[in-house]
Each structure stands twice: as C-alpha cells, then as structure tokens.
Design a protein around this motif. Structure first.
Motif, short mmCIF file in Angstrom:
data_model
loop_
_atom_site.label_atom_id
_atom_site.label_comp_id
_atom_site.label_asym_id
_atom_site.label_seq_id
_atom_site.Cartn_x
_atom_site.Cartn_y
_atom_site.Cartn_z
N TYR A 1 -10.55 5.42 -12.39
CA TYR A 1 -9.35 4.69 -11.97
C TYR A 1 -8.85 3.92 -13.19
O TYR A 1 -9.65 3.41 -13.98
CB TYR A 1 -9.68 3.74 -10.83
CG TYR A 1 -8.51 2.93 -10.33
CD1 TYR A 1 -8.19 1.69 -10.90
CD2 TYR A 1 -7.72 3.40 -9.29
CE1 TYR A 1 -7.11 0.96 -10.45
CE2 TYR A 1 -6.63 2.66 -8.83
CZ TYR A 1 -6.34 1.45 -9.40
OH TYR A 1 -5.26 0.72 -8.96
N ASP B 1 -3.83 3.87 -10.73
CA ASP B 1 -4.37 4.93 -9.88
C ASP B 1 -5.33 5.83 -10.65
O ASP B 1 -5.68 5.58 -11.78
CB ASP B 1 -3.27 5.73 -9.20
CG ASP B 1 -3.58 5.87 -7.71
OD1 ASP B 1 -2.77 5.43 -6.87
OD2 ASP B 1 -4.65 6.43 -7.40
N ASN C 1 0.47 6.62 -1.63
CA ASN C 1 0.48 6.29 -3.06
C ASN C 1 0.79 7.58 -3.81
O ASN C 1 0.26 8.63 -3.47
CB ASN C 1 -0.87 5.75 -3.53
CG ASN C 1 -1.31 4.51 -2.80
OD1 ASN C 1 -2.17 4.58 -1.93
ND2 ASN C 1 -0.71 3.39 -3.12
#
Lengths: 111, 122
Positions: A93, A99, B60
C-alpha cells in the motif's frame, strides 16, 4: 514504471535457493505497510503466496518465505523445483497514492 | 472456498464501454469479509489494480483510471461488475476479478478469477 521495483528476472538450478527483491520507499514498505507476494504460473491467474511480509496461506510449501527490512522486502525460495518457474509479484500500500501498488514482476527461470 | 468467474465480451470497439461481470460462488458477496476488486494485465506486462467495491456500495478507484471506471455490486445475483468507458487499444488486457481482504497487514488479493481477455479493436 512501478512504484515497487523488482528485478525483471532471476534464475537458479533445481535444489538451489533464490531470492527476489522488492524495493519501495518511505511511503509504502518503509512506512510499515505489509508486503504480499503472488505467484503467477504461465497462463494462469496470480495466486497469493505470502501475506503480511512473511505469512504463508494454507497449502503454500514452506520452501517459500518472505521477509522485510526498511524500505525493501524479499521472497526466498529454497529447494528450487521446475514447477516454481513463474512470474512473481510483490504488492503493498502506498500512502502517497492512497492505495495498493504492485511491483513490476520477476520472471523466475529454473535452469 | 470462494470462487470467482469473469464474463463479458472479448472484443470492444475503440471509444466504447467495456463491461465485465464477476460471479461469486461458494460464499456470499454480502458477507462483509471481503472487498471485491478488478485488476488487469496487458499481455507480457505487470498487474494494474483498477478498483474495488464493498458490499455497502462504497468504491475506491485507481486515480489513473478513475474518470473512466465504474464498479457496482448486485448482491441479489452475487455479482459485481466493471464498466470502463472510452476505451482505446491501451485497455487491451486480461481482466481479473479478485477478493480483496483487509486486515492489519493491509489489502491483499485472493482468491482470483481465471481472467478474461478483452481486446479493444475496430
């Protein structure tokens, strides 16, 4: 260009030990985020091999091990077998990108 | 063990919308244990995460694709779907759906579907 850097290829003879590195930065591996490794056999989908830096899912042989130090992680394969010939990807991550990120992949050739 | 299977057209024309569905079996997509993700892989290249959805519908997306991506979930059919608009040849890839598990070690993927090749060509 991948956020996580892996060598394009590694090779080893049957029975040998090989390692694959995964180099990141202070916004991903160095920030303490877990590193996961995937094995992709030719023509198949990736499979989770190592999670949380060093944990093996059920069914993964203990010939596969993972470690992490600083901004890098490594996958080690001992007792190399012909069936280990595959592409290997690391994943973590990244807080800057907010992300998940993958390494570019490493092709393992068993000589 | 949860299993996933992608389905959808294998050929899409440039500028059109790519649509794929992932059917989940062996478990409920509403269980709350997983997020559900799409990942793609151009031929001979690495993996690119596209986006994820939770059973609540929250999503997301990869910032590089965000303007063109929509992921949705249909809990009644135990499916989730991907739409990618305004496709070009650069979107040609094998598209995978995957479970996306989150815990103290972060997000990880698995199990994965077998993948489906989508070619963008006129």
């Amino acid at each position: 260009q991948s956020v996580l850097t892996q060598p394009p290829s590694v090779s080893g003879a049957p029975g040998q030990r090989v390692t694959i590195s995964c180099t990141g930065s202070s916004s991903n591996i160095g920030a303490g985020y877990g590193v996961h490794w995937y094995q992709q056999l030719p023509g198949t989908a990736p499979k989770l091999l190592i999670y949380g830096n060093s944990n093996r899912p059920s069914g993964v042989p203990d010939r596969f091990s993972g470690s992490k130090s600083g901004t890098s992680a490594s996958l080690a394969i001992t007792g190399l077998q012909a069936e280990d010939e595959a592409d290997y990807y690391c994943q973590s991550y990244d807080s800057s990108l907010s992300d998940v990120v993958f390494g570019g992949g490493t092709k393992l050739t068993v000589l | 063990q949860v299993q996933l299977q992608e389905s959808g057209p294998g050929l899409v024309k440039p500028s059109q919308t790519l649509s794929l569905t992932c059917t989940v079996s062996g478990g409920s997509i509403s269980s709350g244990s997983y997020y559900w993700s799409w990942i793609r892989q151009p031929a001979g290249k690495g993996l690119e995460w596209i986006g994820r959805i939770y059973t609540s519908g929250s999503t997301n997306y990869n910032p590089s694709l965000k303007s063109r991506v929509t992921i949705s979930v249909d809990t009644s059919k135990n499916q989730f779907s991907l739409k990618l608009s305004s496709v070009t040849a650069a979107d040609t890839a094998v598209y995978y759906c995957a479970t996306n598990y989150y815990d103290s070690s972060g997000f990880r993927f698995g199990p994965w579907g077998q993948g489906t090749l989508v070619t963008v060509s006129s």
